[in-house]
Design an enzyme around this catalytic site. Structure first.
Site, short mmCIF file in Angstrom:
data_model
loop_
_atom_site.label_atom_id
_atom_site.label_comp_id
_atom_site.label_asym_id
_atom_site.label_seq_id
_atom_site.Cartn_x
_atom_site.Cartn_y
_atom_site.Cartn_z
N LYS A 189 -48.69 15.49 29.46
CA LYS A 189 -49.59 17.28 29.12
C LYS A 189 -49.10 16.69 27.68
O LYS A 189 -48.18 16.50 27.09
CB LYS A 189 -48.08 18.23 29.43
CG LYS A 189 -49.40 19.32 29.33
CD LYS A 189 -48.48 20.79 29.16
CE LYS A 189 -47.48 20.71 27.47
NZ LYS A 189 -48.76 21.06 26.14
N GLY A 242 -41.02 17.14 20.32
CA GLY A 242 -41.70 18.12 20.45
C GLY A 242 -40.26 18.71 19.91
O GLY A 242 -39.62 17.91 19.26
N SER A 243 -40.36 20.18 19.46
CA SER A 243 -39.65 20.71 19.01
C SER A 243 -37.74 20.64 19.36
O SER A 243 -37.53 20.68 20.23
CB SER A 243 -39.62 22.18 19.01
OG SER A 243 -39.75 22.45 19.67
N THR A 244 -36.40 20.95 18.81
CA THR A 244 -35.47 20.62 19.27
C THR A 244 -35.52 21.95 20.57
O THR A 244 -35.15 21.88 22.22
CB THR A 244 -34.20 21.12 18.49
OG1 THR A 244 -34.13 19.70 17.70
CG2 THR A 244 -32.38 21.27 19.10
N GLY A 247 -37.41 20.69 23.48
CA GLY A 247 -36.47 20.05 24.43
C GLY A 247 -34.99 20.46 24.66
O GLY A 247 -34.66 19.69 25.95
N GLU A 265 -36.63 13.88 21.63
CA GLU A 265 -37.17 13.10 20.43
C GLU A 265 -37.61 14.21 19.99
O GLU A 265 -39.08 14.80 19.41
CB GLU A 265 -38.76 12.44 20.07
CG GLU A 265 -38.49 10.69 21.01
CD GLU A 265 -37.95 9.86 19.53
OE1 GLU A 265 -37.11 10.14 18.76
OE2 GLU A 265 -37.26 8.21 20.82
N CYS A 300 -42.00 14.39 11.92
CA CYS A 300 -40.28 14.64 12.78
C CYS A 300 -39.69 14.29 10.84
O CYS A 300 -38.72 14.41 11.01
CB CYS A 300 -41.13 14.18 13.41
SG CYS A 300 -41.03 12.81 13.95
N GLU A 398 -36.46 23.30 9.82
CA GLU A 398 -36.97 22.45 9.58
C GLU A 398 -38.60 22.84 9.66
O GLU A 398 -39.17 24.46 10.43
CB GLU A 398 -37.89 21.51 11.43
CG GLU A 398 -38.73 20.50 11.77
CD GLU A 398 -38.48 19.83 12.69
OE1 GLU A 398 -38.75 20.44 14.19
OE2 GLU A 398 -38.70 19.12 12.56
P1 NAP Z 1 -43.41 22.16 20.81
O1 NAP Z 1 -43.99 23.35 20.02
O2 NAP Z 1 -41.70 21.75 20.70
O3 NAP Z 1 -44.04 21.82 21.55
C1 NAP Z 1 -44.12 20.47 22.38
C2 NAP Z 1 -45.10 19.80 23.45
O4 NAP Z 1 -44.04 20.42 24.33
C3 NAP Z 1 -45.79 20.52 24.02
O5 NAP Z 1 -47.29 19.38 24.68
C4 NAP Z 1 -45.86 22.00 24.24
O6 NAP Z 1 -47.18 22.09 24.86
C5 NAP Z 1 -44.62 21.79 25.04
N1 NAP Z 1 -43.91 22.99 24.98
C6 NAP Z 1 -43.94 23.78 24.48
N2 NAP Z 1 -43.18 24.98 24.98
C7 NAP Z 1 -42.93 24.39 26.08
C8 NAP Z 1 -41.95 25.30 27.36
N3 NAP Z 1 -41.64 26.22 27.27
N4 NAP Z 1 -42.01 23.82 28.25
C9 NAP Z 1 -42.61 23.44 28.44
N5 NAP Z 1 -43.17 23.02 27.87
C10 NAP Z 1 -43.21 22.90 26.52
O7 NAP Z 1 -43.78 20.87 19.39
P2 NAP Z 1 -44.75 20.37 18.39
O8 NAP Z 1 -44.76 22.05 18.06
O9 NAP Z 1 -45.97 20.34 19.19
O10 NAP Z 1 -44.07 19.71 17.54
C11 NAP Z 1 -43.51 19.57 16.72
C12 NAP Z 1 -42.24 19.23 16.67
O11 NAP Z 1 -42.05 17.82 17.69
C13 NAP Z 1 -40.86 19.44 15.34
O12 NAP Z 1 -40.19 20.22 15.75
C14 NAP Z 1 -41.04 17.79 15.90
O13 NAP Z 1 -39.77 17.47 14.91
C15 NAP Z 1 -41.42 17.24 17.12
N6 NAP Z 1 -41.35 15.91 16.51
C16 NAP Z 1 -40.65 14.99 17.31
C17 NAP Z 1 -40.49 13.53 17.00
C18 NAP Z 1 -39.64 12.43 16.70
O14 NAP Z 1 -39.75 11.22 16.79
N7 NAP Z 1 -38.45 13.00 17.05
C19 NAP Z 1 -42.38 12.89 16.62
C20 NAP Z 1 -43.21 14.01 16.46
C21 NAP Z 1 -42.55 15.57 16.16
P3 NAP Z 1 -48.00 23.25 24.04
O15 NAP Z 1 -48.26 23.02 22.28
O16 NAP Z 1 -49.53 23.04 24.67
O17 NAP Z 1 -47.81 24.78 24.41
#
Ligand code: NAP
Ligand code: MG
Length: 495
Positions: A189, A242-244, A247, A265, A300, A398
């Protein structure tokens, strides 16, 4: 170098894959629903994408399960799996401009960055795991001679991959490469803001001979499709970036369903530490600016907390301001642009909210601090705050945007204490020409990666990537990434 006009023309002629990719075919969501996909650089809707939900996830998981069980990929000779992956890597490079444009239009990054980093990095990753597919040996345990105990690695089965929007294709490839090399099937996804490159990649995977059902892509929302994947009883593992906060949801979904394995991650608040005997303050200042302004700060591992030794503070700040001014906001399709648009309006407002908070809490604004003037899209100017203290909101949370917090310290111990005063532990850097000090600090800072006298210099595939603490667990990249997509089996033969 291609011109701005070249990219505008090419973008105008692009076609988009907007349906889900399930069992080797593009299909609508069962409900027929779609969601609007906005180009953040123009704030205009430029296509509508299939909005998958639980029923679509069920079908995709079934397709992935069937593919896994009948062995069309899982039982293929590993060298042949590897050849298909290397063919896919070649196809990514053959379609480099198209894929780079999809990234840029979808999430606002400069097309030149996508051309130099995202797309070649994605191809390199897939190629690397293609090469690795038939290079790993299993073990014979040193048991009593009366027995033969084999310790072998087996693919897990169906992997749910959930990825963010900041490096849409690259983050996906970091999961897909090792998961496919090990013989698993995938249901992925993408983030709702950035589905296009991954949908195109699924088509290219088909062209590369990866069998139907092995790689499925279901665009949709996190709260619906993402949650359904996390709760699915027939998904063996979730590989998440994605976000903590999200996660943590996946850990809960696992506990509420089938105890699927989870690798995470997550976020970061990475410290970038400039010691008084930094070997090259000019270079360090350039690195400090790039570490926060590259990819609009939507990284990130962004070096979002800059810790500077008071002894060199004034000199360093002058250099930092000069380096910061080199980063300018512009149209992502203009090859001269170094900073594009933030991914969406909501995110831009969130970033600007942190700027307001920093002003309220008494940090000193030195650069930027507002939405870029005269643009329709979601652009924020590169922003630097000095006099930030460890308790301020911008030093703790963050931001995921182009906002740098500068903190000051007087000793090595204090630098380490501030660096570790965070729930995150993704990356860090130390600049020092004192080799003992550099090693001491690299050991003392709790982070998955510590750079010395540089900031994230290469996209090297040989090193594991991931976090300590609430930045998550499990590693992408390197041969270690393969470990989490397999499980150990012992076969004990009594001789
Ligand atoms: P996010 O809001 O956590 O979303 C990540 C993914 O999870 C998206 O596909 C999102 O879908 C999905 N998601 C959101 N809510 C969900 C739920 N309740 N249940 C299941 N899945 C859900 O993160 P983002 O805003 O896309 O990205 C930014 C974050 O990613 C930052 O915290 C960044 O640090 C982190 N990141 C980490 C790394 C690493 O390698 N450590 C690399 C890149 C980014 P939708 O978007 O469709 O809602
Ligand atoms: Mg978009």
């Amino acid at each position: 170098m291609k011109t701005f006009d070249y990219w505008k023309d090419k973008a105008a002629g692009l076609s988009f894959r907007t349906q889900a990719f399930v069992n080797g075919k593009f299909v609508d969501a069962l409900s027929g629903k779609t969601f609007a996909n906005v180009n953040p650089a123009t704030a205009q809707i430029f296509n509508n994408v299939a909005e998958c939900d639980k029923e679509d996830v069920d079908i995709a998981v079934k397709a992935a399960r069937n593919a896994f069980e009948d062995g069309r990929w899982s039982n293929m000779h590993p060298a042949e799996r590897g050849r298909h992956l290397m063919r896919l890597a070649d196809l990514i490079l053959e379609h480099k401009e198209e894929l780079a444009l999809l990234e840029s239009l979808d999430m606002g990054k400069p097309v030149s960055d996508a051309m130099s980093i995202d797309i070649p990095g994605s191809a390199r990753c897939i190629h690397w795991y293609g090469e690795a597919a038939d290079k790993l040996m299993d073990e014979i345990a040193p048991t009593d001679p009366g027995a033969l105990a084999m310790v072998t690695r087996e693919a897990l089965g169906v992997i749910g991959v959930v990825v963010p929007w900041n490096f849409p294709l690259l983050m996906a490839c970091w999961k897909i490469g090792p998961a496919l090399a090990a013989g698993n099937s995938i249901v992925l996804k993408p983030a709702e803001q950035s589905p296009l490159s991954m949908l195109r990649l699924a088509e290219l995977a088909s062209e590369a001979g990866i069998p139907d059902g092995v790689l499925n892509v279901i665009p949709g929302f996190g709260e619906t499709a993402g949650q359904a994947l996390g709760l699915h009883m027939d998904v063996d593992m979730i590989a998440f970036t994605g976000s903590t906060q999200v996660g943590k949801f996946f850990m809960q979904y696992s506990g509420q369903s089938n105890l699927k394995r989870v690798s995470l991650e997550c976020g970061g608040k990475s410290p970038h530490i400039i010691m008084r005997d930094c070997p090259d303050l000019d270079k360090a200042a350039e690195a400090a600016a790039s570490a926060i302004f590259f990819n609009q700060g939507e990284v990130c591992t962004a070096g979002s907390r800059l810790l500077v030794d008071r002894a060199v503070k004034d000199e360093f700040m002058d250099k930092l301001m000069k380096a910061g001014l080199q980063h300018t906001v512009g149209d992502p399709l203009d090859p001269a642009t170094t900073m594009g648009a933030l991914v969406e309006e909501h995110h831009m407002n969130r970033v600007l909210g942190f700027v307001d908070k920093a002003n309220e809490e008494g940090a000193s604004l030195k650069l930027g601090g507002s939405r870029s003037a005269g643009r329709e899209g979601f652009f924020v100017d590169p922003t630097i705050f000095d006099d930030v203290t460890p308790d301020m909101t911008i030093a703790r949370e963050e931001i995921f945007g182009p906002v740098l917090s500068v903190l000051t310290f007087d000793s090595e111990d204090e630098a380490v204490r501030i660096a570790n005063d965070t729930i995150y532990g993704l990356a860090a850097a130390v600049w020092s020409r004192d080799i003992s000090q550099a090693h001491r600090m690299a050991r003392a800072v709790r982070a998955g990666t510590v750079w010395v006298n540089c900031w994230d210099p290469t996209g090297d595939m040989t090193i594991p990537f991931g976090g300590f603490k609430q930045s998550g667990f499990g590693r992408d990249k390197s041969l270690h990434a393969l470990e989490k997509y397999t499980d150990l089996k012992t076969t004990w033969v009594q001789l």
